[in-house]
Design a protein around this motif. Structure first.
Motif, PDB file in Angstrom:
ATOM      1  N   ASN A 113     -14.060  22.405 -29.799  1.00 54.70           N
ATOM      2  CA  ASN A 113     -15.162  22.733 -28.890  1.00 54.70           C
ATOM      3  C   ASN A 113     -15.133  21.882 -27.617  1.00 54.70           C
ATOM      4  O   ASN A 113     -15.927  20.933 -27.470  1.00 54.70           O
ATOM      5  N   GLU A 114     -14.242  22.249 -26.722  1.00 52.99           N
ATOM      6  CA  GLU A 114     -14.057  21.455 -25.499  1.00 52.99           C
ATOM      7  C   GLU A 114     -15.316  21.385 -24.633  1.00 52.99           C
ATOM      8  O   GLU A 114     -15.458  20.478 -23.809  1.00 52.99           O
ATOM      9  N   ARG A 115     -16.250  22.296 -24.817  1.00 57.12           N
ATOM     10  CA  ARG A 115     -17.458  22.310 -23.990  1.00 57.12           C
ATOM     11  C   ARG A 115     -18.517  21.329 -24.490  1.00 57.12           C
ATOM     12  O   ARG A 115     -19.493  21.065 -23.793  1.00 57.12           O
ATOM     13  N   LYS A 116     -18.317  20.824 -25.670  1.00 61.81           N
ATOM     14  CA  LYS A 116     -19.270  19.880 -26.245  1.00 61.81           C
ATOM     15  C   LYS A 116     -18.820  18.455 -25.944  1.00 61.81           C
ATOM     16  O   LYS A 116     -17.633  18.137 -26.026  1.00 61.81           O
ATOM     17  N   PRO A 117     -19.733  17.566 -25.559  1.00 62.43           N
ATOM     18  CA  PRO A 117     -19.341  16.172 -25.286  1.00 62.43           C
ATOM     19  C   PRO A 117     -18.592  15.552 -26.461  1.00 62.43           C
ATOM     20  O   PRO A 117     -18.900  15.817 -27.620  1.00 62.43           O
ATOM     21  N   HIS A 168      -8.817  23.600 -27.855  1.00 67.25           N
ATOM     22  CA  HIS A 168     -10.079  23.884 -27.165  1.00 67.25           C
ATOM     23  C   HIS A 168     -11.054  24.578 -28.097  1.00 67.25           C
ATOM     24  O   HIS A 168     -12.251  24.267 -28.116  1.00 67.25           O
ATOM     25  N   TYR A 169     -10.536  25.541 -28.874  1.00 68.52           N
ATOM     26  CA  TYR A 169     -11.400  26.269 -29.791  1.00 68.52           C
ATOM     27  C   TYR A 169     -11.812  25.408 -30.987  1.00 68.52           C
ATOM     28  O   TYR A 169     -13.002  25.320 -31.327  1.00 68.52           O
ATOM     29  N   HIS A 191      -4.898  20.135 -23.851  1.00 64.54           N
ATOM     30  CA  HIS A 191      -5.187  21.287 -22.986  1.00 64.54           C
ATOM     31  C   HIS A 191      -4.780  22.618 -23.627  1.00 64.54           C
ATOM     32  O   HIS A 191      -4.845  23.659 -22.970  1.00 64.54           O
ATOM     33  N   TYR A 223     -15.160  15.816 -26.782  1.00 64.44           N
ATOM     34  CA  TYR A 223     -13.972  16.599 -27.117  1.00 64.44           C
ATOM     35  C   TYR A 223     -12.729  15.711 -27.243  1.00 64.44           C
ATOM     36  O   TYR A 223     -11.994  15.798 -28.234  1.00 64.44           O
TER      37      TYR A 223
END
Length: 218
Positions: A47-51, A43-44, A38, A53
């Motif tokens: 790429n936490e937004r990409k499946p 995250h950067y 977390h 992670y």
């Protein structure tokens, strides 16, 4: 050793500093995964937004731990009631690790974490290396406390143990670590760390912090 669970916890237990070997690999991976997943830096980088992670984070932690054991670097932990609750991996001053030249590590990373994450992580690591002091310093690339055991002073105890290792090594003049979470800065400053500089990662600032291994004589 076993990983911490809610039923294991004893608030009165006195933590013990231990040296880690490969028998503690699974416990160390679990603690660092829970501690880092977390964090803004991860995250950067991954790429936490990409499946995928979580898979990329787990793979990176696994490969970094394996690399530091392969290089025979110091690894310590805190135990309470036979449970490993915090870990730290310390890079020797003579190492000054360059991940870009670790070809087998890069290959394993690309196969598990993916090419983009590997390239981004190496770039992040190279920017930190570029800001290291000229003198020989220890680096603390991996340190974490199991979330169920945080806010009990265990992070401070772990850093005190790291400091003792640094002082026992005559080659090292200081300790460098980094964080992308600004809320940790007062904690590190209270332990004598000062800001060496910052690197930009998208909208994130990564702070590079330094502390002398030995107090200055007056």
């Amino acid at each position: 050793m076993q990983t911490a669970t809610a039923s294991d916890m004893d608030p009165s237990a006195e933590p013990t500093v231990v040296r880690l070997d490969r028998t503690a690999v699974n416990e160390a991976r679990s603690i660092l995964y829970k501690a880092y997943r977390h964090e803004p830096t991860f995250h950067y980088l991954f790429n936490e937004r990409k499946p995928g992670y979580d898979r990329r984070v787990r793979a990176t932690i696994r490969e970094l731990i394996d690399l530091y054991f392969e290089l025979d670097q110091d690894a310590i932990g805190l135990m309470t009631d036979d449970t490993l609750v915090a870990v730290a991996f310390l890079g020797d001053p003579a190492l000054r690790l360059n991940l870009a030249r670790q070809l087998s590590w890069r290959l394993r990373m690309m196969l598990t974490a993916g090419f983009a994450s590997t390239r981004r992580y190496i770039d992040y690591h190279q920017q930190i290396r570029a800001r290291l002091p000229a003198e020989q310093v220890h680096q603390l690339p991996l340190m974490g406390v199991h979330p169920q055991y945080q806010n009990r002073g265990y992070g401070r105890l772990l850093l005190e143990a790291v400091d003792r290792l640094c002082k026992d090594n005559p080659r090292g003049q200081g300790l460098v670590l980094d964080t992308g979470n600004s809320r940790y800065l007062p904690f590190y400053e209270s332990l004598g760390f000062r800001n060496l500089g910052e690197i930009r990662m998208g909208d994130l600032k990564e702070y590079i912090l330094y502390r002398d291994a030995r107090p200055q004589e007056h």
